[in-house]
Design a protein around this motif. Structure first.
Motif, PDB file in Angstrom:
ATOM      1  N   LEU A  14      40.882  43.851  48.414  1.00 15.94           N
ATOM      2  CA  LEU A  14      38.833  44.805  48.597  1.00 15.94           C
ATOM      3  C   LEU A  14      37.807  44.899  48.320  1.00 15.94           C
ATOM      4  O   LEU A  14      37.844  43.963  47.101  1.00 15.94           O
ATOM      5  CB  LEU A  14      39.723  45.924  46.677  1.00 15.94           C
ATOM      6  N   THR A 186      46.382  42.969  44.400  1.00 17.77           N
ATOM      7  CA  THR A 186      45.493  43.442  44.609  1.00 17.77           C
ATOM      8  C   THR A 186      43.687  42.514  44.067  1.00 17.77           C
ATOM      9  O   THR A 186      44.357  43.072  42.612  1.00 17.77           O
ATOM     10  CB  THR A 186      45.166  44.989  44.231  1.00 17.77           C
ATOM     11  N   PHE A 188      39.885  42.761  43.787  1.00 19.31           N
ATOM     12  CA  PHE A 188      38.939  43.084  43.932  1.00 19.31           C
ATOM     13  C   PHE A 188      37.036  42.639  43.814  1.00 19.31           C
ATOM     14  O   PHE A 188      37.171  41.851  42.612  1.00 19.31           O
ATOM     15  CB  PHE A 188      39.154  44.481  42.807  1.00 19.31           C
ATOM     16  N   SER A 190      33.269  42.435  43.705  1.00 20.27           N
ATOM     17  CA  SER A 190      32.311  43.376  43.434  1.00 20.27           C
ATOM     18  C   SER A 190      31.142  42.692  42.329  1.00 20.27           C
ATOM     19  O   SER A 190      31.141  42.349  41.728  1.00 20.27           O
ATOM     20  CB  SER A 190      32.949  45.288  42.188  1.00 20.27           C
ATOM     21  N   ASP A 195      31.687  49.523  39.111  1.00 15.67           N
ATOM     22  CA  ASP A 195      33.084  49.555  38.815  1.00 15.67           C
ATOM     23  C   ASP A 195      33.860  48.799  38.752  1.00 15.67           C
ATOM     24  O   ASP A 195      35.144  48.361  39.099  1.00 15.67           O
ATOM     25  CB  ASP A 195      32.847  48.010  40.604  1.00 15.67           C
ATOM     26  N   ALA A 202      42.371  46.423  39.154  1.00  9.73           N
ATOM     27  CA  ALA A 202      43.213  44.892  40.370  1.00  9.73           C
ATOM     28  C   ALA A 202      43.667  43.976  39.447  1.00  9.73           C
ATOM     29  O   ALA A 202      43.297  43.421  38.285  1.00  9.73           O
ATOM     30  CB  ALA A 202      41.597  44.574  40.836  1.00  9.73           C
TER      31      ALA A 202
END
Length: 232
Positions: A14, A186, A188, A190, A195, A202
């Protein structure tokens, strides 16, 4: 990129978009672009755009108010002229900002067989062609309400992909595919403390070009820090 043999769950990579895969904020840059091209009242618009951007960075942005503002040019121009302006925006602003290190990161996850998803608080009109340019099929962006003619009203449709809403929208996306958070692995990426909710959700959180607060949080929590764009 290697995966552990004892975890056979589907793997998802992600990505936030702005200042994560791009070394700029596409929402803000679209606003500046429309001002430069005379599609909005340039001076007052640019000033308000900068104010909204500062609010976003501070975590105080009223997203409904901002989307109404940010879609002004699109709503005024209509579909044909808006799409032409967006093509120009992509060519002049976005394409030069798609850098090799971001493409390499995406390619590593793609080559590893991961499903790639962009989860961004920028609206679907701006981000649709950016996701396509990055080669990422799955895009969760702020959806825009449409009127009877099929064009944008300036309001948000459904849950916006912002802050905790990113977790909500990802949960919906997983459910549509017969998955839940426990049935997938997952990662992620960012840059933003906005976030934190999805970073916490995650399996692997990677603070990418992080703002000062997120860098501090990553250091405290033992999250990886990736400075993909040293000047971002």
């Amino acid at each position: 990129m290697t995966h552990t043999l004892n975890d056979q769950r589907p793997r998802l990579a992600l990505f936030d978009l702005d200042h994560t895969l791009l070394p700029l904020d596409s929402d803000y840059e679209w606003g500046q672009f429309t001002a430069r091209k005379g599609l909005v009242h340039s001076e007052s618009f640019a000033q308000r755009n900068a104010e909204f951007f500062a609010q976003y960075r501070a975590g105080t942005l009223d997203l409904n108010e901002y989307v109404q503002f940010a879609t002004e040019a699109v709503r005024k121009l209509g579909p044909q002229a808006s799409h032409a302006a967006r093509e120009c925006f992509m060519a002049e602003v976005i394409t030069p900002a798609i850098l090799p290190q971001a493409l390499d990161l995406i390619a590593k996850h793609r080559d590893a067989g991961d499903t790639l998803v962009i989860v961004t608080a920028t609206n679907e009109f701006v981000t649709g062609p950016i996701a396509q340019a990055l080669g990422i099929t799955h895009l969760l962006a702020v959806n825009l309400e449409r009127d009877a003619s099929g064009w944008y009203t300036g309001r948000i449709a459904g849950t916006p992909t912002s802050r905790e809403g990113k977790v909500t929208r990802m949960t919906q996306w997983l459910t549509e595919r017969g998955w839940d958070w426990d049935s997938v692995h997952t990662t992620f990426y960012s840059d933003s403390s906005n976030d934190l909710a999805l970073l916490e959700q995650a399996n692997v959180a990677i603070a990418t070009n992080p703002d000062d607060f997120l860098r501090q949080q990553a250091q405290q929590r033992g999250w990886a820090i990736l400075d993909l764009f040293p000047q971002a």
